[in-house]
Design a protein around this motif. Structure first.
Motif, PDB file in Angstrom:
ATOM      1  N   LEU A  70      47.074  37.589  46.477  1.00 39.34           N
ATOM      2  CA  LEU A  70      46.335  38.442  45.539  1.00 39.34           C
ATOM      3  C   LEU A  70      47.276  38.767  44.387  1.00 39.34           C
ATOM      4  O   LEU A  70      48.235  39.531  44.547  1.00 39.34           O
ATOM      5  CB  LEU A  70      45.834  39.726  46.210  1.00 39.34           C
ATOM      6  CG  LEU A  70      45.128  40.651  45.218  1.00 39.34           C
ATOM      7  CD1 LEU A  70      43.842  40.021  44.669  1.00 39.34           C
ATOM      8  CD2 LEU A  70      44.828  42.008  45.829  1.00 39.34           C
ATOM      9  N   LYS A  71      46.966  38.183  43.239  1.00 41.81           N
ATOM     10  CA  LYS A  71      47.835  38.341  42.068  1.00 41.81           C
ATOM     11  C   LYS A  71      47.501  39.640  41.361  1.00 41.81           C
ATOM     12  O   LYS A  71      46.596  39.690  40.522  1.00 41.81           O
ATOM     13  CB  LYS A  71      47.649  37.133  41.130  1.00 41.81           C
ATOM     14  CG  LYS A  71      48.653  37.092  39.994  1.00 41.81           C
ATOM     15  CD  LYS A  71      48.410  35.882  39.104  1.00 41.81           C
ATOM     16  CE  LYS A  71      49.546  35.696  38.116  1.00 41.81           C
ATOM     17  NZ  LYS A  71      49.702  36.808  37.179  1.00 41.81           N
ATOM     18  N   THR A  72      48.208  40.685  41.740  1.00 39.80           N
ATOM     19  CA  THR A  72      47.991  41.978  41.097  1.00 39.80           C
ATOM     20  C   THR A  72      48.604  41.944  39.692  1.00 39.80           C
ATOM     21  O   THR A  72      49.483  41.111  39.407  1.00 39.80           O
ATOM     22  CB  THR A  72      48.654  43.077  41.941  1.00 39.80           C
ATOM     23  OG1 THR A  72      49.969  42.625  42.285  1.00 39.80           O
ATOM     24  CG2 THR A  72      47.861  43.349  43.216  1.00 39.80           C
TER      25      THR A  72
ATOM     26  N   PRO B 189      37.191  40.978  35.513  1.00 40.42           N
ATOM     27  CA  PRO B 189      37.368  42.081  36.483  1.00 40.42           C
ATOM     28  C   PRO B 189      36.209  42.224  37.480  1.00 40.42           C
ATOM     29  O   PRO B 189      36.187  43.211  38.222  1.00 40.42           O
ATOM     30  CB  PRO B 189      37.465  43.308  35.594  1.00 40.42           C
ATOM     31  CG  PRO B 189      36.616  42.974  34.404  1.00 40.42           C
ATOM     32  CD  PRO B 189      36.708  41.484  34.221  1.00 40.42           C
ATOM     33  N   LEU B 190      35.276  41.294  37.483  1.00 37.76           N
ATOM     34  CA  LEU B 190      34.204  41.395  38.491  1.00 37.76           C
ATOM     35  C   LEU B 190      34.780  41.091  39.867  1.00 37.76           C
ATOM     36  O   LEU B 190      35.749  40.333  39.974  1.00 37.76           O
ATOM     37  CB  LEU B 190      33.098  40.383  38.185  1.00 37.76           C
ATOM     38  CG  LEU B 190      32.243  40.648  36.955  1.00 37.76           C
ATOM     39  CD1 LEU B 190      31.192  39.556  36.820  1.00 37.76           C
ATOM     40  CD2 LEU B 190      31.583  42.021  37.038  1.00 37.76           C
ATOM     41  N   PRO B 191      34.187  41.638  40.918  1.00 33.62           N
ATOM     42  CA  PRO B 191      34.664  41.278  42.255  1.00 33.62           C
ATOM     43  C   PRO B 191      34.547  39.765  42.428  1.00 33.62           C
ATOM     44  O   PRO B 191      33.585  39.152  41.958  1.00 33.62           O
ATOM     45  CB  PRO B 191      33.697  42.013  43.193  1.00 33.62           C
ATOM     46  CG  PRO B 191      33.099  43.092  42.370  1.00 33.62           C
ATOM     47  CD  PRO B 191      33.056  42.586  40.967  1.00 33.62           C
ATOM     48  N   PHE B 192      35.496  39.207  43.097  1.00 37.30           N
ATOM     49  CA  PHE B 192      35.547  37.752  43.242  1.00 37.30           C
ATOM     50  C   PHE B 192      34.289  37.208  43.907  1.00 37.30           C
ATOM     51  O   PHE B 192      33.741  37.792  44.839  1.00 37.30           O
ATOM     52  CB  PHE B 192      36.774  37.361  44.068  1.00 37.30           C
ATOM     53  CG  PHE B 192      36.802  35.898  44.403  1.00 37.30           C
ATOM     54  CD1 PHE B 192      37.084  34.961  43.429  1.00 37.30           C
ATOM     55  CD2 PHE B 192      36.503  35.462  45.689  1.00 37.30           C
ATOM     56  CE1 PHE B 192      37.088  33.602  43.726  1.00 37.30           C
ATOM     57  CE2 PHE B 192      36.515  34.114  46.002  1.00 37.30           C
ATOM     58  CZ  PHE B 192      36.799  33.181  45.019  1.00 37.30           C
ATOM     59  N   ASN B 193      33.860  36.085  43.386  1.00 39.77           N
ATOM     60  CA  ASN B 193      32.742  35.360  43.963  1.00 39.77           C
ATOM     61  C   ASN B 193      33.194  33.908  44.146  1.00 39.77           C
ATOM     62  O   ASN B 193      33.814  33.329  43.268  1.00 39.77           O
ATOM     63  CB  ASN B 193      31.540  35.430  42.993  1.00 39.77           C
ATOM     64  CG  ASN B 193      30.353  34.687  43.535  1.00 39.77           C
ATOM     65  OD1 ASN B 193      30.378  33.474  43.684  1.00 39.77           O
ATOM     66  ND2 ASN B 193      29.304  35.427  43.840  1.00 39.77           N
TER      67      ASN B 193
ATOM     68  N   ASN C  48      45.202  32.961  41.618  1.00 33.36           N
ATOM     69  CA  ASN C  48      45.006  33.468  40.248  1.00 33.36           C
ATOM     70  C   ASN C  48      44.397  34.868  40.283  1.00 33.36           C
ATOM     71  O   ASN C  48      43.846  35.287  41.288  1.00 33.36           O
ATOM     72  CB  ASN C  48      44.113  32.499  39.463  1.00 33.36           C
ATOM     73  CG  ASN C  48      44.788  31.155  39.271  1.00 33.36           C
ATOM     74  OD1 ASN C  48      44.688  30.284  40.128  1.00 33.36           O
ATOM     75  ND2 ASN C  48      45.514  31.003  38.183  1.00 33.36           N
ATOM     76  N   HIS C  49      44.519  35.538  39.136  1.00 30.20           N
ATOM     77  CA  HIS C  49      44.023  36.915  39.076  1.00 30.20           C
ATOM     78  C   HIS C  49      42.576  37.002  39.560  1.00 30.20           C
ATOM     79  O   HIS C  49      41.723  36.213  39.137  1.00 30.20           O
ATOM     80  CB  HIS C  49      44.040  37.422  37.627  1.00 30.20           C
ATOM     81  CG  HIS C  49      45.394  37.871  37.174  1.00 30.20           C
ATOM     82  ND1 HIS C  49      46.144  38.799  37.847  1.00 30.20           N
ATOM     83  CD2 HIS C  49      46.125  37.528  36.091  1.00 30.20           C
ATOM     84  CE1 HIS C  49      47.277  39.019  37.205  1.00 30.20           C
ATOM     85  NE2 HIS C  49      47.302  38.246  36.132  1.00 30.20           N
ATOM     86  N   MET C  50      42.323  37.970  40.401  1.00 28.27           N
ATOM     87  CA  MET C  50      40.950  38.240  40.827  1.00 28.27           C
ATOM     88  C   MET C  50      40.867  39.704  41.249  1.00 28.27           C
ATOM     89  O   MET C  50      41.876  40.350  41.490  1.00 28.27           O
ATOM     90  CB  MET C  50      40.555  37.389  42.031  1.00 28.27           C
ATOM     91  CG  MET C  50      41.299  37.747  43.303  1.00 28.27           C
ATOM     92  SD  MET C  50      40.415  37.304  44.792  1.00 28.27           S
ATOM     93  CE  MET C  50      40.509  35.537  44.742  1.00 28.27           C
ATOM     94  N   ARG C  51      39.656  40.195  41.320  1.00 24.08           N
ATOM     95  CA  ARG C  51      39.467  41.467  41.995  1.00 24.08           C
ATOM     96  C   ARG C  51      39.059  41.105  43.412  1.00 24.08           C
ATOM     97  O   ARG C  51      38.021  40.477  43.627  1.00 24.08           O
ATOM     98  CB  ARG C  51      38.393  42.299  41.303  1.00 24.08           C
ATOM     99  CG  ARG C  51      38.362  43.683  41.913  1.00 24.08           C
ATOM    100  CD  ARG C  51      37.487  44.635  41.157  1.00 24.08           C
ATOM    101  NE  ARG C  51      37.685  45.964  41.717  1.00 24.08           N
ATOM    102  CZ  ARG C  51      36.788  46.891  41.711  1.00 24.08           C
ATOM    103  NH1 ARG C  51      35.611  46.678  41.157  1.00 24.08           N
ATOM    104  NH2 ARG C  51      37.041  48.066  42.247  1.00 24.08           N
TER     105      ARG C  51
ATOM    106  N   GLY D 256      40.256  45.564  45.127  1.00 24.24           N
ATOM    107  CA  GLY D 256      38.803  45.599  45.310  1.00 24.24           C
ATOM    108  C   GLY D 256      38.274  46.972  45.658  1.00 24.24           C
ATOM    109  O   GLY D 256      37.115  47.116  46.069  1.00 24.24           O
ATOM    110  N   LEU D 257      39.100  48.000  45.484  1.00 25.56           N
ATOM    111  CA  LEU D 257      38.684  49.352  45.854  1.00 25.56           C
ATOM    112  C   LEU D 257      38.280  50.135  44.601  1.00 25.56           C
ATOM    113  O   LEU D 257      38.546  49.698  43.478  1.00 25.56           O
ATOM    114  CB  LEU D 257      39.840  50.045  46.586  1.00 25.56           C
ATOM    115  CG  LEU D 257      40.355  49.253  47.816  1.00 25.56           C
ATOM    116  CD1 LEU D 257      41.671  49.826  48.320  1.00 25.56           C
ATOM    117  CD2 LEU D 257      39.307  49.245  48.930  1.00 25.56           C
ATOM    118  N   ASP D 258      37.656  51.296  44.830  1.00 24.43           N
ATOM    119  CA  ASP D 258      37.156  52.090  43.697  1.00 24.43           C
ATOM    120  C   ASP D 258      38.304  52.891  43.077  1.00 24.43           C
ATOM    121  O   ASP D 258      38.720  53.919  43.628  1.00 24.43           O
ATOM    122  CB  ASP D 258      36.043  53.022  44.190  1.00 24.43           C
ATOM    123  CG  ASP D 258      35.515  53.896  43.063  1.00 24.43           C
ATOM    124  OD1 ASP D 258      35.944  53.699  41.887  1.00 24.43           O
ATOM    125  OD2 ASP D 258      34.696  54.797  43.340  1.00 24.43           O
TER     126      ASP D 258
END
Ligand SMILES: Nc1ncnc2c1ncn2[C@@H]1O[C@H](COP(=O)(O)OS(=O)(=O)O)[C@@H](OP(=O)(O)O)[C@H]1O
Length: 622
Positions: free
Chosen positions: A196-198, A232-236, A256-259, A336-338
């Motif tokens: 997870l590429k933060t 920035p959408l959650p990963f699909n 790669n960058h993902m949420r 992926g958190l709020d």
């Protein structure tokens, strides 16, 4: 013997049958040379050294000697290995075999038949010599057979390893014993990896290692269609290029960058995937983020300096605005958190538990080298795989007037190498009070950082502090060594516009200068290739891997205008979207989108209450 039987028999070597080891009849023994011939033959039966061994292997074997070619040609005219047939008879009958389909041309085919018989006679003689152990000692043939078997097995294993991707590439200094590092025991290298590429956590440096390892071992990457996996959408899962349904295609590495969105990631990655990530002190992270996304995140854009923002973040922050995740609890958001949830210990613990359940290792940017040692042991990778040069670093100038760590940012040097324009850099200085305010503002991230920092050192304790020190020292030595070999000026990072090779200039963000490296000239090809991998910037590396995985489809060109790229962070526009783009204001680094235009990944964007959202989105951070 009938002709038809003989024609069948002729293709067999009579000596390879039991008759070879124990000649059954008089004609065979008739071929034995005389005692004086045997004495003069250095390859005589059961020659010195191999005799006893061969005896054990062939206990019932009657000594058979190699026939002298001359004696064979003279006496062979009357004798043959087929009982009851002289070689002349055999030759005539062999000729008849060849003549069968050619009765119309008896002379022509009689010559051919004679040639064939000669050939067979010679072949039989050679085989008899080889197979019956007359040429060289038997142990030599056994050794040869063993050697061939080993070579064959090696080839077979090579093919298998090449397929599963653990065959190391051949390098120059990169293949020295130092490259391996201290022993890892008997583990097998992991090659199903999800990183997870933060953001702003040294994640580009980590991704570079994954790219290198994957490229060198022919692993398949779960690459984005553009440069980020829907962020920035959650990963699909459909954001992955080449994805055709759950586990249809085997992907090895995703980074790669993902949420993060576990369910969707699990559709792409195999069940035995190793998940890991990296975090950074939220104050340092906010500083890096502020410098980088000053003109991307609306909350930062409004504030003059980081101190001002820290003093009263609520004054600048609107949770509904797109890209404001860069300004608050960015780690929490990436996991992926709020990130806008009100802080409570219970909530923070739940988040931590969720992360721990999936991520087997969480690295800490501040302890990068120790992180790399833990990573190398977790993945069972050689030392060189985790040796790196820091990528994506901002240029930092010495502090002025006692203010610590002012980051100098001028207008971005063009990716194509244009001269930087003079711009006033944002003030990034912070008082201790402001630092504390930033921790409170990013309370969820601060909680995560403390929690994972604690367990990181517990992990180091389990590993052994002394061993960690030793391995970190080796890692540093190796990095220094590779820097001396690979990099110009001993490895000092340089501004993009100073890098002669335009292909390895890092992309620039609006206000800061992102540094890169130059290769030492005159390297041999293999060394150059390995060095280049270590410094190739993320965007270019992704394009290269993309073109390797999808040779027919040209990858989306990285935008040449650095203003459109929040350097590996902000969503990139596709070329068609860029045409429609109309920057608001004239400031370099401002990246805006017109309603109806398409984001880098093709999503349609609409404007609702001052918030640019995707067609089906809410406008808030999801
Ligand atoms: N090895 C190592 N150790 C410690 N820190 C490092 C390392 N490599 C990169 N960096 C710093 O990480 C920052 C860039 O982070 P990312 O690459 O994650 O940025 S991005 O989100 O991909 O844009 C950036 O931080 P700032 O310079 O503070 O902006 C880099 O300097």
């Amino acid at each position: 013997m009938k002709d038809s039987e003989l024609c069948g028999e002729i293709s067999k070597c009579p000596e390879t049958s039991p008759s070879c080891s124990s000649p059954p009849s008089a004609p065979s023994s008739d071929l034995r040379p005389s005692a004086d011939q045997q004495a003069g033959d250095p390859h005589g039966a059961e020659p010195g050294g191999g005799g006893a061994e061969a005896e054990a292997a062939f206990p019932a074997r009657t000594p058979v000697t190699r026939p002298d070619p001359s004696s064979l040609s003279v006496r062979g005219a009357a004798r043959s290995p087929w009982p009851g047939l002289t070689l002349d008879q055999l030759q005539r009958r062999t000729a008849r075999c060849s003549e069968l389909p050619a009765a119309a041309h008896p002379h022509r085919y009689r010559h051919r038949a004679r040639d064939a018989a000669m050939f067979i006679r010679l072949t039989a003689r050679i085989l008899r010599r080889l197979v019956c152990g007359r040429v060289g000692p038997l142990w030599m043939w056994k050794a040869l057979l063993l050697f061939v078997a080993i070579v064959f097995a090696g080839q077979l294993l090579g093919v298998i390893f090449n397929r599963s991707g653990v065959q190391p590439a051949v390098h120059s200094i990169f293949s020295s014993p130092d490259a391996q590092g201290p022993s890892l025991g008997s583990c097998q290298p992991h090659n199903h990896i999800m990183f997870l590429k933060t953001h702003k956590t040294a994640s580009s440096t980590v991704l570079n290692m994954l790219y290198r390892f994957g490229e060198e071992h022919n692993l398949r990457f779960a690459l984005p269609l553009g440069y980020q996996l829907g962020y920035p959408l959650p990963f699909n899962a459909h954001r992955v290029k080449g994805y055709r349904g759950p586990r249809v295609v085997e992907f090895h590495i995703m980074g790669n960058h993902m949420r993060f969105n576990k369910m969707e990631v699990e559709k792409v990655m195999p069940a035995d995937t190793f998940y890991f990530s990296i975090i950074r002190d939220p104050v340092a992270l906010t500083e890096s983020s502020f410098a980088y996304y000053k003109e991307v995140a609306p909350a930062f854009r409004k504030a003059k300096g980081l101190g001002e923002f820290a003093d009263d973040p609520n004054k600048y922050y609107d949770p509904r605005l797109r890209n404001n995740q860069y300004a608050r609890n960015l780690l929490w958001f990436d996991f992926g958190l709020d990130h806008n949830a009100n802080f409570s210990v219970a909530l923070a613990q739940r988040g931590e538990d969720l992360i721990r359940r999936t991520f087997k290792l969480v690295l800490i940017s501040e302890y990068f080298d120790q992180s790399m040692i833990l990573l190398r042991h977790a993945l069972c990778w050689p030392l060189d795989a985790v040796v790196s040069f820091s990528l994506n670093a901002r240029q930092q100038k010495p502090s002025v007037g006692g203010v610590s760590g002012i980051w100098m940012g001028k207008a971005a040097a063009g990716a194509g190498g244009g001269r930087p324009q003079a711009r006033t850099p944002p003030n990034l200085s912070l008082t201790e009070d402001q630092r504390e305010k930033l921790r409170q503002w990013n309370a969820l991230d601060w909680y995560l950082y403390k929690a994972f920092n604690r367990t990181f050192w517990e992990e180091v304790d389990r590993f052994g502090r002394k061993q960690m020190e030793r391995e970190v020292a080796l890692l540093k030595m190796r990095r220094e060594h590779l820097a001396r070999v690979c990099l110009r000026d001993g490895g000092k990072p340089v501004e993009a516009h100073r890098i002669r090779d335009k292909n390895i200039r890092p992309f620039q963000s609006g206000f800061v200068r992102i540094l890169g490296y130059e290769l030492e000239p005159g390297l041999d090809n293999a060394t150059r290739m390995s060095c280049l991998r270590m410094i190739r910037p993320e965007i270019q590396y992704k394009d290269l891997l993309d073109s390797k995985q999808f040779p027919q489809v040209p990858p989306i060109q990285a935008p040449q205008n650095p203003m459109l790229l929040a350097a590996g962070a902000g969503p990139f526009l596709r070329p068609e979207a860029r045409k429609k783009e109309k920057p608001v204001g004239s400031e370099i680094g401002v990246r805006t989108m017109e309603e109806g235009s398409k984001d880098w990944d093709g999503s349609r964007l609409v404007r609702r209450n001052q918030t640019v959202v995707r067609g089906s989105g809410t406008g808030r951070s999801p």
